[in-house]
Design a protein around this motif. Structure first.
Motif, PDB file in Angstrom:
ATOM      1  N   GLU A  31      55.642  28.827  13.301  1.00  0.00           N
ATOM      2  CA  GLU A  31      55.232  27.425  13.258  1.00  0.00           C
ATOM      3  C   GLU A  31      56.365  26.604  12.646  1.00  0.00           C
ATOM      4  OE1 GLU A  31      51.663  27.279  10.936  1.00  0.00           O
ATOM      5  OE2 GLU A  31      50.718  28.841  12.142  1.00  0.00           O
ATOM      6  N   GLU A  32      56.582  25.450  13.219  1.00  0.00           N
ATOM      7  CA  GLU A  32      57.641  24.581  12.730  1.00  0.00           C
ATOM      8  C   GLU A  32      57.366  24.136  11.293  1.00  0.00           C
ATOM      9  OE1 GLU A  32      59.969  20.858  14.717  1.00  0.00           O
ATOM     10  OE2 GLU A  32      58.322  21.754  15.806  1.00  0.00           O
ATOM     11  N   LYS A  33      58.394  24.151  10.469  1.00  0.00           N
ATOM     12  CA  LYS A  33      58.348  23.716   9.065  1.00  0.00           C
ATOM     13  C   LYS A  33      57.432  24.570   8.196  1.00  0.00           C
ATOM     14  CE  LYS A  33      59.431  19.003  10.361  1.00  0.00           C
ATOM     15  NZ  LYS A  33      59.034  17.605  10.338  1.00  0.00           N
ATOM     16  N   ASN A  34      57.064  25.741   8.662  1.00  0.00           N
ATOM     17  CA  ASN A  34      56.193  26.635   7.893  1.00  0.00           C
ATOM     18  C   ASN A  34      57.037  27.826   7.420  1.00  0.00           C
ATOM     19  OD1 ASN A  34      54.366  28.584   7.005  1.00  0.00           O
ATOM     20  ND2 ASN A  34      52.794  27.965   8.466  1.00  0.00           N
ATOM     21  N   ILE A  35      57.607  27.685   6.230  1.00  0.00           N
ATOM     22  CA  ILE A  35      58.528  28.696   5.717  1.00  0.00           C
ATOM     23  C   ILE A  35      57.845  30.049   5.566  1.00  0.00           C
ATOM     24  CG2 ILE A  35      59.953  29.349   3.735  1.00  0.00           C
ATOM     25  CD1 ILE A  35      60.590  26.329   3.467  1.00  0.00           C
ATOM     26  N   ASP A  36      56.606  30.056   5.098  1.00  0.00           N
ATOM     27  CA  ASP A  36      55.891  31.333   4.951  1.00  0.00           C
ATOM     28  C   ASP A  36      55.743  32.034   6.299  1.00  0.00           C
ATOM     29  OD1 ASP A  36      55.600  31.028   2.202  1.00  0.00           O
ATOM     30  OD2 ASP A  36      53.656  30.021   2.389  1.00  0.00           O
ATOM     31  N   ASN A  37      55.458  31.276   7.332  1.00  0.00           N
ATOM     32  CA  ASN A  37      55.309  31.856   8.664  1.00  0.00           C
ATOM     33  C   ASN A  37      56.646  32.372   9.193  1.00  0.00           C
ATOM     34  OD1 ASN A  37      54.642  30.962  11.985  1.00  0.00           O
ATOM     35  ND2 ASN A  37      53.452  32.491  10.881  1.00  0.00           N
ATOM     36  N   ILE A  38      57.723  31.646   8.908  1.00  0.00           N
ATOM     37  CA  ILE A  38      59.047  32.098   9.314  1.00  0.00           C
ATOM     38  C   ILE A  38      59.393  33.412   8.617  1.00  0.00           C
ATOM     39  CG2 ILE A  38      61.530  31.566   9.241  1.00  0.00           C
ATOM     40  CD1 ILE A  38      60.689  28.571   9.577  1.00  0.00           C
ATOM     41  N   VAL A  39      59.084  33.503   7.330  1.00  0.00           N
ATOM     42  CA  VAL A  39      59.317  34.745   6.580  1.00  0.00           C
ATOM     43  C   VAL A  39      58.509  35.890   7.189  1.00  0.00           C
ATOM     44  CG1 VAL A  39      58.961  35.885   4.351  1.00  0.00           C
ATOM     45  CG2 VAL A  39      59.984  33.614   4.433  1.00  0.00           C
ATOM     46  N   GLN A  40      57.256  35.630   7.534  1.00  0.00           N
ATOM     47  CA  GLN A  40      56.417  36.662   8.161  1.00  0.00           C
ATOM     48  C   GLN A  40      57.040  37.156   9.467  1.00  0.00           C
ATOM     49  OE1 GLN A  40      52.699  34.626   8.614  1.00  0.00           O
ATOM     50  NE2 GLN A  40      52.023  35.052   6.523  1.00  0.00           N
ATOM     51  N   LYS A  41      57.534  36.231  10.262  1.00  0.00           N
ATOM     52  CA  LYS A  41      58.147  36.606  11.545  1.00  0.00           C
ATOM     53  C   LYS A  41      59.420  37.427  11.319  1.00  0.00           C
ATOM     54  CE  LYS A  41      55.027  34.318  13.761  1.00  0.00           C
ATOM     55  NZ  LYS A  41      53.991  34.931  14.565  1.00  0.00           N
ATOM     56  N   MET A  42      60.205  37.060  10.301  1.00  0.00           N
ATOM     57  CA  MET A  42      61.412  37.808   9.989  1.00  0.00           C
ATOM     58  C   MET A  42      61.075  39.220   9.510  1.00  0.00           C
ATOM     59  SD  MET A  42      63.638  34.779   8.202  1.00  0.00           S
ATOM     60  CE  MET A  42      65.157  35.688   8.039  1.00  0.00           C
ATOM     61  N   GLU A  43      60.046  39.326   8.685  1.00  0.00           N
ATOM     62  CA  GLU A  43      59.620  40.646   8.217  1.00  0.00           C
ATOM     63  C   GLU A  43      59.117  41.503   9.380  1.00  0.00           C
ATOM     64  OE1 GLU A  43      56.813  39.474   5.195  1.00  0.00           O
ATOM     65  OE2 GLU A  43      58.357  39.549   3.609  1.00  0.00           O
ATOM     66  N   ALA A  44      58.403  40.892  10.303  1.00  0.00           N
ATOM     67  CA  ALA A  44      57.910  41.622  11.474  1.00  0.00           C
ATOM     68  C   ALA A  44      59.084  42.123  12.315  1.00  0.00           C
ATOM     69  CB  ALA A  44      56.994  40.726  12.314  1.00  0.00           C
ATOM     70  N   LEU A  45      60.086  41.288  12.481  1.00  0.00           N
ATOM     71  CA  LEU A  45      61.262  41.687  13.248  1.00  0.00           C
ATOM     72  C   LEU A  45      61.982  42.848  12.572  1.00  0.00           C
ATOM     73  CD1 LEU A  45      63.166  41.121  15.647  1.00  0.00           C
ATOM     74  CD2 LEU A  45      64.407  39.563  14.143  1.00  0.00           C
ATOM     75  N   LEU A  46      62.132  42.762  11.256  1.00  0.00           N
ATOM     76  CA  LEU A  46      62.817  43.824  10.515  1.00  0.00           C
ATOM     77  C   LEU A  46      62.069  45.150  10.545  1.00  0.00           C
ATOM     78  CD1 LEU A  46      64.071  41.764   7.442  1.00  0.00           C
ATOM     79  CD2 LEU A  46      65.474  42.781   9.238  1.00  0.00           C
ATOM     80  N   SER A  47      60.772  45.106  10.752  1.00  0.00           N
ATOM     81  CA  SER A  47      59.984  46.343  10.759  1.00  0.00           C
ATOM     82  C   SER A  47      59.865  46.970  12.151  1.00  0.00           C
ATOM     83  CB  SER A  47      58.591  46.084  10.182  1.00  0.00           C
ATOM     84  OG  SER A  47      57.839  45.277  11.051  1.00  0.00           O
ATOM     85  N   CYS A  48      60.447  46.339  13.157  1.00  0.00           N
ATOM     86  CA  CYS A  48      60.387  46.870  14.520  1.00  0.00           C
ATOM     87  C   CYS A  48      61.233  48.122  14.662  1.00  0.00           C
ATOM     88  CB  CYS A  48      60.900  45.832  15.517  1.00  0.00           C
ATOM     89  SG  CYS A  48      59.751  44.521  15.866  1.00  0.00           S
ATOM     90  N   SER A  49      60.783  48.993  15.524  1.00  0.00           N
ATOM     91  CA  SER A  49      61.558  50.195  15.829  1.00  0.00           C
ATOM     92  C   SER A  49      62.768  49.815  16.674  1.00  0.00           C
ATOM     93  CB  SER A  49      60.703  51.204  16.591  1.00  0.00           C
ATOM     94  OG  SER A  49      60.414  50.714  17.893  1.00  0.00           O
ATOM     95  N   VAL A  50      63.758  50.679  16.667  1.00  0.00           N
ATOM     96  CA  VAL A  50      64.952  50.457  17.481  1.00  0.00           C
ATOM     97  C   VAL A  50      64.571  50.371  18.948  1.00  0.00           C
ATOM     98  CG1 VAL A  50      67.134  51.485  18.231  1.00  0.00           C
ATOM     99  CG2 VAL A  50      66.492  51.544  15.816  1.00  0.00           C
ATOM    100  N   GLU A  51      63.636  51.214  19.375  1.00  0.00           N
ATOM    101  CA  GLU A  51      63.204  51.219  20.775  1.00  0.00           C
ATOM    102  C   GLU A  51      62.584  49.878  21.165  1.00  0.00           C
ATOM    103  OE1 GLU A  51      62.279  53.661  18.551  1.00  0.00           O
ATOM    104  OE2 GLU A  51      63.697  55.174  19.235  1.00  0.00           O
TER     105      GLU A  51
END
Length: 78
Positions: free
Chosen positions: A23-43
């Motif tokens: 969501e735009e201007k929602n820093i907490d949501n951006i952090v959540q998305k970044m954490e989700a990306l970092l937890s993805c498998s290589v595949e």
């Protein structure tokens, strides 16, 4: 890639990576998305990367877009 739902950004993201749009201007949501990306498998990241490349090649191909633009010019001159 993590981004926001601003303007035309979602149209560039393939369906499999839409979950990384925050969501735009929602820093907490951006952090959540970044954490989700970092937890993805290589595949999964490889799948997303390939889908992104295919989407760009298909939907934003310079040759296809140039042909469309040329047709617009021809139509407007007719």
């Amino acid at each position: 890639c993590v981004s926001t739902l601003h303007s035309g950004i979602p149209e560039v993201f393939p369906d499999c990576s839409q979950s990384f749009l925050a969501e735009e201007k929602n820093i907490d949501n951006i952090v959540q998305k970044m954490e989700a990306l970092l937890s993805c498998s290589v595949e999964k990241l490889q799948k997303i990367s390939q889908a992104g490349r295919e989407k760009i090649m298909q939907d934003f191909n310079i040759e296809k877009e140039a042909k469309k633009l040329i047709q617009i010019y021809h139509d407007s001159l007719a």
